[in-house]
Scaffold this active site. Structure first.
Site, PDB file in Angstrom:
ATOM      1  N   GLY A   8      23.770  50.414 -11.015  1.00 45.00           N
ATOM      2  CA  GLY A   8      22.693  49.648 -10.385  1.00 45.00           C
ATOM      3  C   GLY A   8      21.481  49.568 -11.303  1.00 45.00           C
ATOM      4  N   CYS A 272      10.973  49.159   0.746  1.00 44.17           N
ATOM      5  CA  CYS A 272      11.274  50.489   1.289  1.00 44.17           C
ATOM      6  C   CYS A 272      10.740  50.784   2.685  1.00 44.17           C
ATOM      7  CB  CYS A 272      10.720  51.556   0.349  1.00 44.17           C
ATOM      8  SG  CYS A 272      11.627  51.609  -1.183  1.00 44.17           S
TER       9      CYS A 272
HETATM   10  C1  UDX Z   1       6.793  52.960  -1.707  1.00 40.48           C
HETATM   11  C2  UDX Z   1       6.392  54.437  -1.868  1.00 40.48           C
HETATM   12  O1  UDX Z   1       5.000  54.513  -2.181  1.00 40.48           O
HETATM   13  C3  UDX Z   1       7.226  55.100  -2.953  1.00 40.48           C
HETATM   14  O2  UDX Z   1       6.918  56.465  -3.029  1.00 40.48           O
HETATM   15  C4  UDX Z   1       8.694  54.907  -2.631  1.00 40.48           C
HETATM   16  O3  UDX Z   1       9.496  55.449  -3.661  1.00 40.48           O
HETATM   17  C5  UDX Z   1       9.027  53.436  -2.453  1.00 40.48           C
HETATM   18  O4  UDX Z   1       8.174  52.859  -1.458  1.00 40.48           O
HETATM   19  P1  UDX Z   1       6.223  50.707  -3.017  1.00 40.48           P
HETATM   20  O5  UDX Z   1       6.847  50.026  -1.834  1.00 40.48           O
HETATM   21  O6  UDX Z   1       6.670  50.324  -4.375  1.00 40.48           O
HETATM   22  O7  UDX Z   1       6.458  52.301  -2.922  1.00 40.48           O
HETATM   23  O8  UDX Z   1       4.640  50.478  -2.978  1.00 40.48           O
HETATM   24  P2  UDX Z   1       3.414  51.147  -2.203  1.00 40.48           P
HETATM   25  O9  UDX Z   1       2.331  51.343  -3.176  1.00 40.48           O
HETATM   26  O10 UDX Z   1       3.818  52.320  -1.415  1.00 40.48           O
HETATM   27  O11 UDX Z   1       2.939  49.991  -1.216  1.00 40.48           O
HETATM   28  C6  UDX Z   1       3.720  49.542  -0.135  1.00 40.48           C
HETATM   29  C7  UDX Z   1       2.972  48.500   0.675  1.00 40.48           C
HETATM   30  O12 UDX Z   1       1.879  49.096   1.358  1.00 40.48           O
HETATM   31  C8  UDX Z   1       2.369  47.381  -0.179  1.00 40.48           C
HETATM   32  O13 UDX Z   1       2.550  46.159   0.490  1.00 40.48           O
HETATM   33  C9  UDX Z   1       0.906  47.760  -0.265  1.00 40.48           C
HETATM   34  O14 UDX Z   1       0.070  46.664  -0.487  1.00 40.48           O
HETATM   35  C10 UDX Z   1       0.692  48.360   1.103  1.00 40.48           C
HETATM   36  N1  UDX Z   1      -0.458  49.305   1.154  1.00 40.48           N
HETATM   37  C11 UDX Z   1      -0.464  50.448   0.413  1.00 40.48           C
HETATM   38  C12 UDX Z   1      -1.526  49.034   2.026  1.00 40.48           C
HETATM   39  O15 UDX Z   1      -1.532  48.017   2.720  1.00 40.48           O
HETATM   40  N2  UDX Z   1      -2.563  49.928   2.086  1.00 40.48           N
HETATM   41  C13 UDX Z   1      -2.585  51.080   1.346  1.00 40.48           C
HETATM   42  O16 UDX Z   1      -3.559  51.832   1.471  1.00 40.48           O
HETATM   43  C14 UDX Z   1      -1.503  51.347   0.484  1.00 40.48           C
HETATM   44  P1  ADP Z   2      16.554  49.065  -5.910  1.00 41.99           P
HETATM   45  O1  ADP Z   2      15.223  48.483  -5.550  1.00 41.99           O
HETATM   46  O2  ADP Z   2      17.005  50.160  -4.956  1.00 41.99           O
HETATM   47  O3  ADP Z   2      16.668  49.489  -7.338  1.00 41.99           O
HETATM   48  P2  ADP Z   2      17.946  46.578  -6.473  1.00 41.99           P
HETATM   49  O4  ADP Z   2      18.468  45.591  -5.462  1.00 41.99           O
HETATM   50  O5  ADP Z   2      16.801  46.202  -7.331  1.00 41.99           O
HETATM   51  O6  ADP Z   2      17.650  47.920  -5.649  1.00 41.99           O
HETATM   52  O7  ADP Z   2      19.134  47.028  -7.453  1.00 41.99           O
HETATM   53  C1  ADP Z   2      20.411  47.377  -7.070  1.00 41.99           C
HETATM   54  C2  ADP Z   2      21.407  46.888  -8.134  1.00 41.99           C
HETATM   55  O8  ADP Z   2      22.688  47.468  -7.864  1.00 41.99           O
HETATM   56  C3  ADP Z   2      21.630  45.378  -8.175  1.00 41.99           C
HETATM   57  O9  ADP Z   2      21.321  44.900  -9.463  1.00 41.99           O
HETATM   58  C4  ADP Z   2      23.145  45.208  -7.857  1.00 41.99           C
HETATM   59  O10 ADP Z   2      23.747  44.164  -8.602  1.00 41.99           O
HETATM   60  C5  ADP Z   2      23.700  46.550  -8.276  1.00 41.99           C
HETATM   61  N1  ADP Z   2      24.972  46.914  -7.635  1.00 41.99           N
HETATM   62  C6  ADP Z   2      25.287  46.888  -6.324  1.00 41.99           C
HETATM   63  N2  ADP Z   2      26.555  47.328  -6.128  1.00 41.99           N
HETATM   64  C7  ADP Z   2      27.056  47.653  -7.342  1.00 41.99           C
HETATM   65  C8  ADP Z   2      28.316  48.198  -7.808  1.00 41.99           C
HETATM   66  N3  ADP Z   2      29.303  48.505  -6.954  1.00 41.99           N
HETATM   67  N4  ADP Z   2      28.468  48.409  -9.149  1.00 41.99           N
HETATM   68  C9  ADP Z   2      27.454  48.120  -9.999  1.00 41.99           C
HETATM   69  N5  ADP Z   2      26.253  47.631  -9.618  1.00 41.99           N
HETATM   70  C10 ADP Z   2      26.048  47.396  -8.320  1.00 41.99           C
END
Ligand code: UDX
Ligand code: ADP
Ligand code: UDX
EC number: 1.1.1.22
Length: 480
Positions: A8, A272
């Site tokens: 991935g 996430c």
């Molecule tokens: C999140 C977690 O922070 C990270 O630890 C985990 O591994 C993946 O998910 P990410 O989604 O990349 O990371 O970004 P993050 O900075 O957490 O922001 C998420 C959302 O919350 C964004 O839309 C951001 O704009 C919003 N946010 C964040 C707010 O609206 N207010 C804040 O105070 C902080």
């Molecule tokens: P994340 O944000 O968790 O990294 P992404 O969607 O950006 O998730 O990345 C997941 C990647 O995994 C994609 O590029 C997808 O093509 C790859 N993937 C999914 N299933 C398989 C598999 N069986 N073998 C190899 N790659 C895979």
């Protein structure tokens, strides 16, 4: 030489492996993916994801001890440690639709590992998965083991997009969960040694498998909860005349609470938060804990409320209709410094405005027009009522234009919505923007990036999340 293979090459796998390769010159790291275009991009000058500092790291290691390949089976077969970092979206149909994680990609990766392995492997869960997934993977592997020994570890990734490289260089903690058997402990130690190349020992936490899996879901749920808490307070601030920035500052000064993740916004997005909370909700329901499930659901409900409240505010302040009006949208990514649009609040806000027949003109420094059109054309899955899919009319998407310039986007517009906190939006020449807009000219700041007082001096009617309202907005109450 230890060989690592990561299945991935996405937002998590790509940057994480690049940093491991950089910090561990004696380890060979191969990132594999079934998507040939993704791998080609990782091997080109135009990396598939935008992440500050990433290009630098990749350039230093690629071809040295970092490789990107589509030959999944070969590299899995050769590796000692296999990270699995495939996507785990929310299920859209069948059992658990709308909440449960779809583990199709995970299962097929596990079966492939079992098929091609000829030597003992440590298999590391990197993507966020429901608690006890490791156990399921372990079953697939051991039932197909052909005498090979597999150790499953959970090593959730806590990096945030936009700061991925910084987070990987200097993590608050690295979490490794494993079986509490001698073999399990040995595997944990092997992975610990990889991270110990640059992470101080006291920041590497080891736990049992399920604690590690649950910690990732819990961390994301609690972070999202902080945002929903401050967003809920923002609505009350608008109703009472309090200022959410002042409230958040005062609250965050309590060392038991802390200042981070208290920025009120149009809503959280990203791949996430929502997905992991829904997952948590589903797990609680499956374990007979409906009260706990309802508690966490509320975090997403407030997030949905915040987005629709924003749309209602836009429409109500413009005489209760935006039909045929040009609305500029500044920022489409789910946060600054990323081109990622997964679950971005901009999708829901734009759909809401399109539903009221607005003409939308979007500018985001990192998101392409194609991506925006795809996002807006996609059916939204209603997590709370999974039976009803809301169709998006193709004619509505035709009312969207995408530009590469903020001034172009705002030209002739009735209103401007700021939906991502890009730094450049703080530095725009708002007097020039005002000149070229219809009057009265509105700014709806969904990220609190502009100074409302300065913009009011120029002549704008300004709405900022959770800030005291203009007289105009008080006279045009929104149904929120
Ligand atoms: C999140 C977690 O922070 C990270 O630890 C985990 O591994 C993946 O998910 P990410 O989604 O990349 O990371 O970004 P993050 O900075 O957490 O922001 C998420 C959302 O919350 C964004 O839309 C951001 O704009 C919003 N946010 C964040 C707010 O609206 N207010 C804040 O105070 C902080
Ligand atoms: P994340 O944000 O968790 O990294 P992404 O969607 O950006 O998730 O990345 C997941 C990647 O995994 C994609 O590029 C997808 O093509 C790859 N993937 C999914 N299933 C398989 C598999 N069986 N073998 C190899 N790659 C895979
Ligand atoms: C609280 C606030 O902390 C304080 O700032 C405010 O001025 C008054 O209310 P107090 O009620 O005296 O103070 O005690 P606090 O330490 O906050 O504990 C409140 C309750 O929460 C106690 O029953 C405590 O046992 C419980 N608690 C606290 C937990 O169950 N877990 C914790 O992690 C912390």
């Amino acid at each position: 030489m230890v060989k690592i293979c990561c299945i991935g090459a996405g937002y998590v796998g790509g940057p994480t492996m690049a940093v491991i390769a950089l910090k561990c010159p004696s380890i060979e790291v191969v990132v594999v993916d079934i998507s040939a275009t993704r791998i080609a991009a990782w091997n080109s000058d135009q990396l598939p994801i935008y992440e500050p500092g990433l290009e630098d790291v990749v350039k230093q290691c690629r071809g040295r001890n970092l490789f990107f390949s589509t030959d999944v089976e070969k590299h899995v077969c050769e590796a000692d440690i296999i990270f699995v970092s495939v996507n785990t979206p929310t299920k859209t149909r069948g059992l658990g639709a709308g909440k449960a994680a779809d583990l199709t990609y995970w299962e097929s990766a596990a079966r492939m590992i079992a098929d091609v392995s000829k030597s003992d492997k440590i298999v590391v869960e990197k993507s966020t998965v429901p608690v006890k997934t490791a156990e399921a993977i372990e079953k697939i592997l051991t039932h197909n083991s052909k005498g090979i020994s597999y150790q499953i570890l959970s090593n959730p990734e806590f990096l945030a997009e936009g700061t991925a490289i910084q987070d990987l260089f200097n993590p608050d903690r690295v979490l490794i969960g494993g079986r509490e058997t001698p073999e399990g402990r040995k595997a944990v130690q092997a992975l610990k040694e990889v991270y110990a190349n640059w992470v101080p020992e006291d920041r590497i936490i080891t736990t049992n498998l399920w604690s590690a899996e649950l910690s990732k879901l819990a961390a994301n749920a609690i972070l999202a909860q902080r945002i929903s808490s401050v967003n809920a307070i923002s609505a009350l601030c608008e109703a009472t005349g309090a200022n959410v920035s002042e409230v958040a500052y005062a609250v965050g000064k309590d060392s038991r609470i802390g200042p981070k993740f208290l920025n009120a916004s149009v809503g959280f997005g990203g791949s996430c938060f929502q997905k992991d909370i829904l997952n948590l909700v589903y797990i609680c329901e499956c374990n007979g804990l409906p009260e706990v499930a309802t508690y966490w659901k509320q975090v997403i409900k407030i997030n949905d409320y915040q987005k629709s409240r924003f749309v209602n505010r836009v429409v109500s302040s413009m005489f209760n209709t935006v039909s045929g009006k040009k609305i500029a949208v500044l920022g489409f990514a789910f946060k600054k410094d990323t081109g990622d649009t997964r679950e971005t609040p901009a999708i829901d806000v734009c759909k809401g405005l399109l539903g009221d027949k607005a003409k939308i003109s979007i500018y985001d420094p990192q998101v392409s027009a194609d991506q925006i059109r795809r996002d807006l054309a996609m059916n939204k899955f209603d997590w709370d009522h999974p039976i009803h899919l809301q169709p998006t009319s193709p004619t509505a998407v035709k009312e969207v234009t995408v530009t590469w310039d903020a001034y172009e986007a705002t030209k002739g517009a009735h209103g401007v919505c700021i939906l991502t906190e890009w730094d450049e939006f703080k530095r725009l020449d708002y007097a020039k923007i005002y000149e070229n807009m219809q009057k009265p000219a509105f700014i709806f700041d969904g990220r609190n990036v502009v100074d409302p007082e300065k913009l009011r001096e120029i002549g704008f009617i300004v709405y900022s999340i959770g800030k005291p309202l203009d007289q105009w907005l008080k006279d045009m109450p929104a149904v929120v």
